[in-house]
Design an enzyme around this catalytic site. Structure first.
Site, mmCIF file in Angstrom:
data_model
loop_
_atom_site.group_PDB
_atom_site.id
_atom_site.type_symbol
_atom_site.label_atom_id
_atom_site.label_comp_id
_atom_site.label_asym_id
_atom_site.label_seq_id
_atom_site.Cartn_x
_atom_site.Cartn_y
_atom_site.Cartn_z
ATOM 1 C CD GLU A 14 -26.999 0.772 14.486
ATOM 2 O OE1 GLU A 14 -27.903 1.114 15.275
ATOM 3 O OE2 GLU A 14 -27.019 -0.282 13.829
ATOM 4 C CE1 TYR B 64 -3.470 -2.521 0.117
ATOM 5 C CE2 TYR B 64 -3.767 -2.123 2.443
ATOM 6 C CZ TYR B 64 -4.126 -2.778 1.298
ATOM 7 O OH TYR B 64 -5.153 -3.676 1.325
#
Ligand code: NI
Length: 397
Positions: free
Chosen positions: A376, A302
């Site tokens: 959430e 990466y």
């Protein structure tokens, strides 16, 4: 772009985002196996009127890209969400717990996919007012290292005609309600190196008739650290770690070969380019001094995740209006890595962090751990930030 409108539209789809997230969480799929996930995404996007929908990359059924255009021939921005899960056994017990034993969304990519579907709903509602095109990229295989999804998708042309790209990562170590950003490098590169030291095996009692690769390997391990301590500007961040040492079969045998492998991480693309030659020079030099043949291999994995300055300025402006200036937090560099960096090698891009840490909810557990839990309450902000940033970019262009 009317940010108040975006806020309201996102509010209207917040429950949907949470439902998508729970559904993805209950059905996690490993890298390059995200078939169900991709089908759910594809059918949602086609129901919303997206165009050029493409599912399946690298001869798999995984990964989805789709466009929505308000103004033809306008600028194009891509928004990326990764969608893969990890080989982790979930310890969190919620109704939407993983239904697949040993596989878990333990990095929040379920949240990323759900947030981007939320963005899709918002964009579909204001399609005619989009001053250009938004391309949504639901990327498979972020966690698969050498077989990176971003690298593959780029090679299959997902950035053709795209002017800029943005994305987010939910972040457990950043407090819920905060949004993390940084100009320039924000996450490190991660590469692998492998070294083989070849000597001449022999009897443990007759070292003078053998060439011992274990001594050369040991010297190499300690000397390699001088690259970090003596050859690199101390203000730069570099980690050169040995991960494996493989040498010898019995106490009374001088081995024939030694094999080493390890990891290189840095936040400087320049240093990343320089280190392979330096390690080679030290390896071959020690080999010559100790009569061994040394072969050094570098396997790039990466690149450094480098945020474009202008996009970060735009983000700070848009995010300040959407979630408040107090929510913005300039991050220090993370030594973890992201294959989002492959997109940024082609076009300007920004990756930002959506804080979700809240000890009272247990959403501050480490990424990749069995206790990892998505908060959430922050998902709607994620959708608003990506929508606002994309539209802000298209409008400004
Ligand atoms: Ni991740």
């Amino acid at each position: 772009m009317d940010l108040e409108l975006i806020r309201n539209l996102v509010k209207g789809v917040e429950d949907k985002i949470i439902d998508y997230r729970r559904d993805f969480h209950a059905h996690p799929e490993l890298s390059w196996k995200e078939e169900r996930t991709s089908k759910v995404i594809e059918s949602t996007l086609s129901g919303l009127g997206f165009e050029n929908i493409r599912r399946g990359f690298d001869n798999t059924g995984t990964g989805v890209t789709a466009d929505i255009t308000g103004k033809a021939n306008g600028p194009v921005i891509a928004i990326r969400a990764d969608i893969d899960a990890l080989p982790v056994d979930e310890a969190v017990d919620e109704p939407w717990r993983s239904s697949c034993e040993g596989v878990m969304h333990a990095c929040g990519h379920d949240a990323h996919a759900a947030i981007l579907l939320g963005v899709a709903h918002v964009l579909a509602k204001i399609k005619d007012n989009i001053p250009g095109t938004v391309r949504l990229i639901f990327q498979p295989g972020e966690e698969s290292g050498i077989h990176s999804g971003a690298k593959q998708l780029v090679s299959e042309g997902v950035l053709d005609g795209v002017d800029a790209i943005c994305g987010l990562h939910v972040w457990a170590t950043l407090e819920a309600g905060k949004v993390g950003f940084r100009k320039g490098p924000i996450m490190a590169s991660a590469d692998i190196w492998e070294i083989e030291v070849k000597g001449k095996g022999g009897h443990g009692s007759r070292p003078h008739e053998a060439v011992d690769p274990s001594i050369a390997a040991a010297t190499l391990i300690s000397t390699a650290q001088t690259i970090v301590s003596r050859e690199v500007d101390p203000r730069e961040a570099v980690v050169l770690s040995v991960g494996t040492i493989d040498c010898g079969t019995a106490p009374n045998i001088i081995p024939e070969k030694a094999r080493l492998s390890g990891n290189l991480r840095t936040t400087s693309p320049v240093i990343r380019d320089e280190i392979p030659d330096r390690l080679k020079r030290i390896g071959e030099g020690i080999g010559a001094a100790m009569r061994c043949d040394v072969k050094v291999d570098f396997i790039p994995v990466y690149p450094v995740t480098v945020n474009n300055g202008e996009l970060v300025d735009l983000f700070v402006e848009v995010a300040g209006d959407l979630v408040g200036k107090d929510a913005l937090e300039e991050m220090s560099i993370e030594m973890g890595s992201e294959d989002f960096s492959f997109y940024q090698q082609k076009i300007p891009g920004i990756l930002f962090f959506l804080g979700m840490g809240d000890p009272t909810k247990g959403t501050d557990a480490q990424h990749h751990s069995p206790d990892f839990k998505v908060n959430e309450a922050v998902l709607a902000d994620g959708a608003a930030l990506l929508s606002g940033l994309a539209l802000g970019f298209l409008k400004r262009k």
